[in-house]
Design an enzyme around this catalytic site. Structure first.
Site, PDB file in Angstrom:
ATOM      1  N   GLN A 149       0.809  -1.217   0.000  1.00 40.19           N
ATOM      2  CA  GLN A 149       0.000   0.000   0.000  1.00 40.19           C
ATOM      3  C   GLN A 149       0.840   1.265   0.000  1.00 40.19           C
ATOM      4  O   GLN A 149       0.305   2.358  -0.233  1.00 40.19           O
ATOM      5  CB  GLN A 149      -0.935  -0.001   1.209  1.00 40.19           C
ATOM      6  CG  GLN A 149      -0.247   0.146   2.557  1.00 40.19           C
ATOM      7  CD  GLN A 149      -1.203  -0.023   3.722  1.00 40.19           C
ATOM      8  OE1 GLN A 149      -1.757  -1.093   3.939  1.00 40.19           O
ATOM      9  NE2 GLN A 149      -1.401   1.057   4.482  1.00 40.19           N
ATOM     10  N   CYS A 155      -5.205   0.490   4.162  1.00 43.13           N
ATOM     11  CA  CYS A 155      -5.337  -0.925   4.486  1.00 43.13           C
ATOM     12  C   CYS A 155      -6.795  -1.373   4.406  1.00 43.13           C
ATOM     13  O   CYS A 155      -7.088  -2.517   4.030  1.00 43.13           O
ATOM     14  CB  CYS A 155      -4.770  -1.216   5.868  1.00 43.13           C
ATOM     15  SG  CYS A 155      -5.490  -0.235   7.211  1.00 43.13           S
ATOM     16  N   HIS A 315      -5.677  -1.547  12.055  1.00 45.76           N
ATOM     17  CA  HIS A 315      -5.134  -2.079  10.805  1.00 45.76           C
ATOM     18  C   HIS A 315      -6.080  -3.132  10.260  1.00 45.76           C
ATOM     19  O   HIS A 315      -6.581  -3.969  10.999  1.00 45.76           O
ATOM     20  CB  HIS A 315      -3.753  -2.687  11.069  1.00 45.76           C
ATOM     21  CG  HIS A 315      -3.074  -3.218   9.844  1.00 45.76           C
ATOM     22  ND1 HIS A 315      -2.933  -2.487   8.683  1.00 45.76           N
ATOM     23  CD2 HIS A 315      -2.493  -4.427   9.593  1.00 45.76           C
ATOM     24  CE1 HIS A 315      -2.288  -3.219   7.783  1.00 45.76           C
ATOM     25  NE2 HIS A 315      -2.023  -4.402   8.305  1.00 45.76           N
ATOM     26  N   ASN A 337      -1.332 -10.178   4.803  1.00 48.00           N
ATOM     27  CA  ASN A 337      -0.727  -8.959   5.319  1.00 48.00           C
ATOM     28  C   ASN A 337       0.583  -8.773   4.567  1.00 48.00           C
ATOM     29  O   ASN A 337       1.326  -9.741   4.378  1.00 48.00           O
ATOM     30  CB  ASN A 337      -0.461  -9.091   6.828  1.00 48.00           C
ATOM     31  CG  ASN A 337      -0.317  -7.753   7.507  1.00 48.00           C
ATOM     32  OD1 ASN A 337      -1.027  -6.801   7.192  1.00 48.00           O
ATOM     33  ND2 ASN A 337       0.593  -7.667   8.452  1.00 48.00           N
TER      34      ASN A 337
END
Length: 347
Positions: A149, A155, A315, A337
């Site tokens: 990102q 996120c 997150h 992730n």
């Protein structure tokens, strides 16, 4: 490197070290500058001046000492930590750049989504009316590519898009999808999405469309999965090829969004129950909010993360499976992730 810069950095760090305590790292001080230089080259770091570089070196050293100390006791732990692209950032800087997730208040969930029930995931059950002991949508080849990102708090867009990519790849009409918010020590809450899409295609979808066009969210500043899914109810989501990622908020490209790859029909609230989340993940991935404030989480390298955890969900990730590790004897969620075990994390 010029001798002057090396001297300046070492003197600066020595002054800091005298304030914070004796050297405890397993790495000799005279070799850490070379470690830092190699890390800079690997991650393409270029600092504006020597003072900035000295500041980042100090932060890097603290991370390096923590990592070496933590891993020296790895025999008693289920996971390890290591250097990564965040190793020159303070906690405050990391949160400002990467933690854009803002969980939807619990009180508003009931009005935003229909109640989830076990019948919504019956397709995940086998002939004995039970869900599998483990599942990995990654191993099934139905999870999209690992994406970075950048310095954008997007996120929330990446996790919702990751869910949609797998839904698009699963063959047949999809009637289950999820959006859980995972708190600490297994406390879970979630939402489930209803979709009607033609399956069988693994396509990278556009996070940039959500950043630019989902005006209910705040682009690279912050966002929630609920507002992202509401947007996809109205406008759908197009491919990354048609609407590529830039990592900054821009004007909405309406032409690129005219022909969406998929459109959301609705979403459900999933109870605060690991069993309910497990049933949902057995049917397809779900999005999740996690607390990433600990230095252990941010520097996770591999294994099964067991904490420390907090209640501040900041997150957003996608749960793409679950299972049990025989070597550690621990159950885990598999989350997508962008750092850790090749873009995944067991928690």
């Amino acid at each position: 490197m010029a001798l002057w810069l090396e001297w300046q950095i070492k003197v600066y760090v020595l002054m800091v070290s005298l304030c914070v305590g004796a050297w405890t790292s397993a790495t000799p001080p005279n070799s850490t500058l070379a470690v830092f230089e190699r890390w800079m080259a690997r991650h393409g770091r270029i600092y504006m001046d020597n003072l900035e570089k000295a500041k980042r070196y100090e932060i890097f050293l603290k991370k390096l000492r923590f990592i070496e100390d933590f891993n020296s006791k790895a025999a008693n732990r289920s996971y390890t930590v290591g250097l990564n692209q965040f190793s020159d950032l303070t906690t405050e800087e990391f949160r400002a750049r990467y933690n854009g997730f803002r969980p939807t208040p619990r009180s508003s969930n009931s009005s935003a989504a229909t109640t989830f029930n076990n019948q919504n995931v019956t397709q995940a059950k086998d002939s004995t009316n039970s869900i599998p002991d483990s599942i990995s949508w990654v191993d099934k080849g139905l999870v999209g590519s690992i994406k970075q990102q950048g310095s954008c708090g997007s996120c929330w867009a990446f996790s919702t898009v990751a869910t949609m990519e797998t839904l698009l790849a699963i063959k047949g009409d999809i009637n289950t999808a999820g959006v859980p918010k995972v708190g600490t020590k297994g406390h879970l809450s979630a939402k489930k999405v209803r979709t009607s899409i033609k399956g069988g295609r693994l396509v990278d979808l556009s996070e940039q469309q959500l950043i630019d066009c989902n005006t209910d969210n705040n682009g690279c500043v912050s966002g929630t999965e609920t507002k992202a899914f509401r947007y996809m109810e109205r406008a759908g989501i197009t491919s990354e090829e048609k609407y590529p990622y830039k990592g900054v908020k821009g004007e909405c490209n309406g032409r690129a969004t005219l022909v969406p790859e998929a459109t959301i029909q609705g979403f459900y609230a999933i109870p605060v129950s690991e069993h309910s989340i497990e049933m949902a993940v057995a049917a397809q991935p779900v999005t999740a909010g996690v607390d990433s404030n600990s230095v252990q989480f941010r520097n996770y390298r591999g294994g099964i993360f067991t904490g420390p955890c907090g209640q501040d969900l900041d997150h957003s990730v996608a749960i793409v499976g679950y299972g049990r590790s025989n070597s550690e004897g621990l159950d885990y969620w598999l989350i997508k992730n962008p750092w850790g075990e090749k873009g995944y994390m067991r928690i």
